[in-house]
Design a protein around this motif. Structure first.
Motif, PDB file in Angstrom:
ATOM      1  N   UNK A  72      32.533 -12.814  27.746  1.00  0.00           N
ATOM      2  CA  UNK A  72      32.985 -13.173  29.094  1.00  0.00           C
ATOM      3  C   UNK A  72      32.401 -14.536  29.449  1.00  0.00           C
ATOM      4  N   UNK A  73      33.198 -15.356  30.127  1.00  0.00           N
ATOM      5  CA  UNK A  73      32.715 -16.652  30.608  1.00  0.00           C
ATOM      6  C   UNK A  73      33.367 -16.964  31.949  1.00  0.00           C
ATOM      7  N   UNK A 297      23.309  -7.300  24.335  1.00  0.00           N
ATOM      8  CA  UNK A 297      23.535  -8.616  24.962  1.00  0.00           C
ATOM      9  C   UNK A 297      22.367  -8.951  25.878  1.00  0.00           C
ATOM     10  N   UNK A 298      22.177 -10.255  26.095  1.00  0.00           N
ATOM     11  CA  UNK A 298      21.175 -10.721  27.054  1.00  0.00           C
ATOM     12  C   UNK A 298      21.747 -11.912  27.813  1.00  0.00           C
ATOM     13  N   UNK A 299      21.247 -12.122  29.041  1.00  0.00           N
ATOM     14  CA  UNK A 299      21.625 -13.303  29.825  1.00  0.00           C
ATOM     15  C   UNK A 299      20.569 -13.513  30.903  1.00  0.00           C
ATOM     16  N   UNK A 343      27.476  -9.980  28.867  1.00  0.00           N
ATOM     17  CA  UNK A 343      26.968 -10.156  30.224  1.00  0.00           C
ATOM     18  C   UNK A 343      27.220 -11.595  30.642  1.00  0.00           C
ATOM     19  N   UNK A 344      27.668 -11.800  31.891  1.00  0.00           N
ATOM     20  CA  UNK A 344      27.901 -13.163  32.369  1.00  0.00           C
ATOM     21  C   UNK A 344      27.789 -13.202  33.883  1.00  0.00           C
ATOM     22  N   UNK A 345      27.043 -14.194  34.403  1.00  0.00           N
ATOM     23  CA  UNK A 345      26.942 -14.436  35.831  1.00  0.00           C
ATOM     24  C   UNK A 345      27.947 -15.505  36.249  1.00  0.00           C
ATOM     25  N   UNK A 346      28.527 -15.343  37.427  1.00  0.00           N
ATOM     26  CA  UNK A 346      29.310 -16.433  37.995  1.00  0.00           C
ATOM     27  C   UNK A 346      28.349 -17.503  38.495  1.00  0.00           C
ATOM     28  N   UNK A 347      28.699 -18.787  38.355  1.00  0.00           N
ATOM     29  CA  UNK A 347      27.784 -19.860  38.768  1.00  0.00           C
ATOM     30  C   UNK A 347      27.393 -19.830  40.236  1.00  0.00           C
ATOM     31  N   UNK A 351      28.659 -12.806  41.352  1.00  0.00           N
ATOM     32  CA  UNK A 351      29.180 -11.776  40.460  1.00  0.00           C
ATOM     33  C   UNK A 351      28.376 -11.681  39.168  1.00  0.00           C
ATOM     34  N   UNK A 352      28.245 -10.441  38.686  1.00  0.00           N
ATOM     35  CA  UNK A 352      27.787 -10.157  37.335  1.00  0.00           C
ATOM     36  C   UNK A 352      28.905  -9.408  36.637  1.00  0.00           C
ATOM     37  N   UNK A 353      29.350  -9.929  35.496  1.00  0.00           N
ATOM     38  CA  UNK A 353      30.413  -9.282  34.723  1.00  0.00           C
ATOM     39  C   UNK A 353      29.803  -8.644  33.481  1.00  0.00           C
ATOM     40  N   UNK A 354      30.264  -7.439  33.171  1.00  0.00           N
ATOM     41  CA  UNK A 354      29.791  -6.703  32.004  1.00  0.00           C
ATOM     42  C   UNK A 354      30.999  -6.303  31.177  1.00  0.00           C
TER      43      UNK A 354
END
Length: 443
Positions: A72-73, A297-299, A343-347, A351-354
């Motif tokens: 996810x990005x 995953x890690x972020x 895992x991805x955070x919105x800038x 939001x946190x997407x999984x």
């Protein structure tokens, strides 16, 4: 003495501290609201999209499930979310897709699905948001426009096997891609705004599982499956600077935090090691986290102060104050169980997407609670967690437990001022009533 009057005042004195405690408890809950699951996104590539494609010369593929959200990005202004999907199994063949969602309204809406012949394992937007790059098991790196209609711009075919990971440097001029052929290829952006291969890093002895650029000095960290973490210069001739033996087991991924002060590396022994991001020392990690589950995953969060770790059972832990490694939040596991692949955070920090099996989950992480009414599922609009009914103790559509539902989106600062003001008034009233009661007793 007027006993009725005394009892009334006494009851006030007893009830006020209780109400004050409840008010303070409410404030603390609002100040530290846990992540709220807002949306579950169906990642089936066969669903309709908002942007019609040109008339195909052949029938569009109809991949069978499951459809795993492997990567996810987000783009730079948090209006677009891209999901790389791996579909199918041995019984029905493998396929992949790139799914792009518009989130500008706060509701994810599927804009475009781009089909691929195999799984898409890595996606990333360029820092300026103008390009979107994928890497996958078709042995290619593909470059698309980062804005609608997301036209295909370029295919990079130099990889000899699956491409596991892609990443841009901080100014978007250098693209790194690594995979199963144990090589990392560096592509530089040319005058046509496309990419040209400038260097192949071939000193690894195992599959490349993760790459990430230091956000300040541009150095490239490479996680090699066979226990090695290598650091390279981010400028020509891209020499190797460090060769760290970090674990006796296979490495899974690597990530810098937002200011480059921390470098995290995860392995198959359920361990995450944190190093000095500027000068990592294999013998002196800053912190070692031994974890309860196998890591997927890690972020880091946008501020670089917390590390999120996704597990094979779908759970996600949030670690803050990394020097002392307390686990500050456990994000509830959404059923059914499946790995937290991405895992991805919105800038913008909302939001946190999984990424999981057959879906991507979107959590609000900025203190906003689940609203009482959300958009229902329609064409090209993803499933809302509470599409038709919201229970204040449980959201029934996916057995997601939540706490009290609040439709307001007030800022933390305003809430703090209101609660502090109420607290002072309550304390003043208690002091006044205490004095009155003492006077009555003395009479």
């Amino acid at each position: 003495m007027n006993f009725g009057k005394g009892l009334t005042i006494a009851s006030l004195l007893i009830s006020l501290p209780l109400n004050l405690t409840k008010a303070q408890s409410g404030f603390n809950q609002r100040a530290q609201i846990p992540p709220q699951l807002f949306y579950e996104i169906n990642t089936d590539p066969n669903q309709p999209q908002a942007i019609p494609t040109s008339t195909p010369t052949v029938a569009q593929p109809a991949p069978c499930g499951p459809h795993s959200a492997l990567s996810i990005a987000w783009n730079k202004n948090s209006t677009l979310m891209a999901v790389g999907v791996g579909s199918g199994a041995i019984r029905c063949g493998l396929a992949g897709s790139l799914q792009i969602f518009n989130v500008s309204s706060g509701i994810p809406r599927l804009l475009r699905t781009i089909h691929a012949t195999n799984w898409i394992k890595s996606v990333t937007f360029s820092p300026d948001g103008t390009q979107l790059v994928t890497g996958g098991d078709d042995n290619t790196v593909n470059v698309y426009e980062g804005v609608s209609p997301f036209n295909h711009l370029q295919t990079l075919t130099e990889a000899g096997s699956d491409v596991n990971t892609v990443a841009f440097n901080s100014n978007g001029t250098l693209l790194a891609a690594g995979g199963e052929d144990s090589e990392v290829r560096l592509y530089i952006k040319n005058v046509r705004n496309l990419f040209t291969l400038v260097k192949t890093l071939s000193d690894a002895r195992g599959h490349i599982k993760g790459v990430d650029f230091h956000p300040i000095n541009g150095q490239l960290a490479v996680a090699e499956q066979r226990s090695r973490l290598r650091i390279y210069s981010g400028i020509s001739p891209y020499n190797r600077l460090e060769n760290l033996f970090v674990s006796g087991s296979f490495l899974l991924t690597v990530a810098y935090n937002s200011d480059g002060t921390l470098l995290a590396c995860a392995d198959t022994r359920k361990t995450v090691r944190l190093y000095n991001g500027t000068n990592p020392d294999e013998n002196s990690p800053l912190q070692t986290l031994v974890l309860p589950q196998r890591i997927e995953s890690i972020v880091f969060n946008q501020e670089g102060t917390q590390l999120l770790i996704g597990y094979v059972n779908g759970g996600v832990d949030v670690y803050g104050e990394l020097k002392s490694s307390p686990r500050v939040t456990i994000i509830p596991i959404a059923m059914p169980l499946s790995p937290a692949y991405a895992l991805a955070f919105s800038p913008d920090g909302k939001w946190l997407s999984i990424g999981r099996l057959d879906r991507a989950l979107m959590y609000r992480v900025d203190g906003v609670r689940l609203p009482t009414a959300q958009a229902s599922t329609t064409e090209a609009i993803t499933t809302a967690v509470a599409a038709t009914a919201v229970n204040t103790t449980a959201v029934n559509t996916t057995a997601v437990n939540t706490t009290a539902v609040n439709t307001t989106d007030a800022s933390t600062g305003t809430t703090t001022e209101i609660d502090n003001s109420s607290t002072l008034k309550a304390l003043s009233l208690i002091v006044l009533l205490t004095a009155v009661l003492q006077d009555i007793v003395l009479q």
